[in-house]
Design a protein around this motif. Sequence first.
Motif, PDB file in Angstrom:
ATOM      1  N   ILE A   7       0.815  -1.223   0.000  1.00 21.59           N
ATOM      2  CA  ILE A   7       0.000   0.000   0.000  1.00 21.59           C
ATOM      3  C   ILE A   7       0.855   1.284   0.000  1.00 21.59           C
ATOM      4  N   ASP A   8       2.147   1.117  -0.351  1.00 25.81           N
ATOM      5  CA  ASP A   8       3.051   2.286  -0.388  1.00 25.81           C
ATOM      6  C   ASP A   8       2.451   3.475  -1.129  1.00 25.81           C
ATOM      7  N   HIS A   9       1.884   3.202  -2.302  1.00 29.94           N
ATOM      8  CA  HIS A   9       1.566   4.335  -3.185  1.00 29.94           C
ATOM      9  C   HIS A   9       0.241   5.012  -2.885  1.00 29.94           C
ATOM     10  N   VAL A  10      -0.477   4.479  -1.916  1.00 28.60           N
ATOM     11  CA  VAL A  10      -1.566   5.266  -1.303  1.00 28.60           C
ATOM     12  C   VAL A  10      -0.915   6.423  -0.544  1.00 28.60           C
ATOM     13  N   ILE A  30      -9.157  -2.027   3.988  1.00 31.09           N
ATOM     14  CA  ILE A  30     -10.023  -2.363   2.846  1.00 31.09           C
ATOM     15  C   ILE A  30      -9.435  -3.540   2.062  1.00 31.09           C
ATOM     16  N   ALA A  31      -8.125  -3.514   1.862  1.00 30.37           N
ATOM     17  CA  ALA A  31      -7.472  -4.610   1.135  1.00 30.37           C
ATOM     18  C   ALA A  31      -7.646  -5.930   1.891  1.00 30.37           C
ATOM     19  N   GLN A  32      -7.497  -5.866   3.202  1.00 19.60           N
ATOM     20  CA  GLN A  32      -7.705  -7.059   4.034  1.00 19.60           C
ATOM     21  C   GLN A  32      -9.136  -7.572   3.872  1.00 19.60           C
ATOM     22  N   GLN A  33     -10.093  -6.647   3.925  1.00 17.91           N
ATOM     23  CA  GLN A  33     -11.509  -7.028   3.803  1.00 17.91           C
ATOM     24  C   GLN A  33     -11.817  -7.601   2.433  1.00 17.91           C
ATOM     25  N   HIS A 218       2.066  -1.320  -6.986  1.00 18.57           N
ATOM     26  CA  HIS A 218       1.809  -0.206  -7.905  1.00 18.57           C
ATOM     27  C   HIS A 218       0.610  -0.472  -8.819  1.00 18.57           C
ATOM     28  N   SER A 219       0.511  -1.653  -9.394  1.00 17.20           N
ATOM     29  CA  SER A 219      -0.575  -1.928 -10.344  1.00 17.20           C
ATOM     30  C   SER A 219      -1.937  -1.938  -9.643  1.00 17.20           C
ATOM     31  N   ILE A 220      -2.008  -2.536  -8.477  1.00 17.87           N
ATOM     32  CA  ILE A 220      -3.285  -2.595  -7.747  1.00 17.87           C
ATOM     33  C   ILE A 220      -3.706  -1.194  -7.307  1.00 17.87           C
ATOM     34  N   ILE A 221      -2.767  -0.430  -6.749  1.00 22.12           N
ATOM     35  CA  ILE A 221      -3.122   0.915  -6.271  1.00 22.12           C
ATOM     36  C   ILE A 221      -3.470   1.818  -7.456  1.00 22.12           C
ATOM     37  N   SER A 222      -2.733   1.681  -8.574  1.00 17.54           N
ATOM     38  CA  SER A 222      -3.060   2.470  -9.771  1.00 17.54           C
ATOM     39  C   SER A 222      -4.489   2.192 -10.222  1.00 17.54           C
ATOM     40  N   PHE A 227     -11.008   2.187 -10.287  1.00 19.21           N
ATOM     41  CA  PHE A 227     -12.108   1.249 -10.012  1.00 19.21           C
ATOM     42  C   PHE A 227     -12.429   1.078  -8.540  1.00 19.21           C
ATOM     43  N   GLY A 228     -11.618   1.662  -7.675  1.00 17.40           N
ATOM     44  CA  GLY A 228     -11.810   1.435  -6.236  1.00 17.40           C
ATOM     45  C   GLY A 228     -10.936   0.289  -5.756  1.00 17.40           C
ATOM     46  N   LEU A 229     -10.506   0.363  -4.522  1.00 19.73           N
ATOM     47  CA  LEU A 229      -9.525  -0.592  -4.009  1.00 19.73           C
ATOM     48  C   LEU A 229     -10.112  -1.987  -3.819  1.00 19.73           C
ATOM     49  N   GLU A 230     -11.340  -2.061  -3.312  1.00 19.54           N
ATOM     50  CA  GLU A 230     -11.937  -3.391  -3.098  1.00 19.54           C
ATOM     51  C   GLU A 230     -11.989  -4.169  -4.407  1.00 19.54           C
TER      52      GLU A 230
END
Length: 242
Positions: A7-10, A30-33, A218-222, A227-230
């Motif tokens: 979650i660095d890039h948040v 949120i990522a955990q959930q 990076h790809s997930i946070i981008s 689209f939202g993190l979930e």
Amino acid sequence: MRLGVNIDHVATLRQARKTFEPSPVFAALIAQQAGADQITLHLREDRRHIQDRDLELIKELVIVPVNLEMAPTEEMRQIALRVKPNRITLVPERREEITTEGGLNIASMKDFLKDYIEPFKSAGIEVSFFIEPDIQQVMASKEAGADAVELHTGRYANLWKENNRRDLEEEIEKLKKAGMEAKRLGLRVYAGHGLTYQNVRDFVRELRGIVEELNVGHSIISNSVIFGLERAVKEFLSLIKD
Ligand SMILES: CC(=O)[C@@H](O)[C@H](O)COP(=O)(O)O
Ligand SMILES: NCC(=O)COP(=O)(O)O
């Protein structure tokens, strides 16, 4: 394969204004959930993104394992032994780098690392070395006392993007050989850096059964910005879970 969400890039977005939002702590929850198997964060010496307080709060509030990436310095050792993440991953750092440029050269610092990681072993904190997919580095990691290695997939990602099929197949073979040697030596095998929704399918097909966990940031946070993190986490999970 398990997924560690970095979650660095948040925090990169928050630090752009040096303000309070977006919160990497909120993102970790949120990522955990959404199903992340682990939260990964990189506390850099220059604090360009993740701050010490982020690490403290994430360790306190997150239930899934917390993987702290850090340079092998005395400052980071003291912080990590105080906060006690589930895992530390030792990575190289250069202040002027845009992002991590490669793996640690374990072979050249084996004795130092053996001494450096001793307090973590005593505290029951898993120790992982971020290395190039190289047999010599794998063997040196075992000799230095690592519990795990995280194979640097940056070259794989670049070759995939260039559609350089010949060199890509060669890199995949290196990843396979390094991963199988690590498993043979009793090391846990992780991988990360530059993995995306597009290049991860080939990676999973080729490395399934060898690599047990991916760390992706990076790809997930981008994509979460759009689209939202979930949704971003769930879609990545759908690509890597059997
Ligand atoms: C070690 C690695 O590849 C990443 O996990 C690392 O966090 C990259 O550094 P930045 O997150 O600062 O880009
Ligand atoms: N160790 C790799 C990691 O945590 C995330 O790297 P990236 O996906 O942000 O390149």
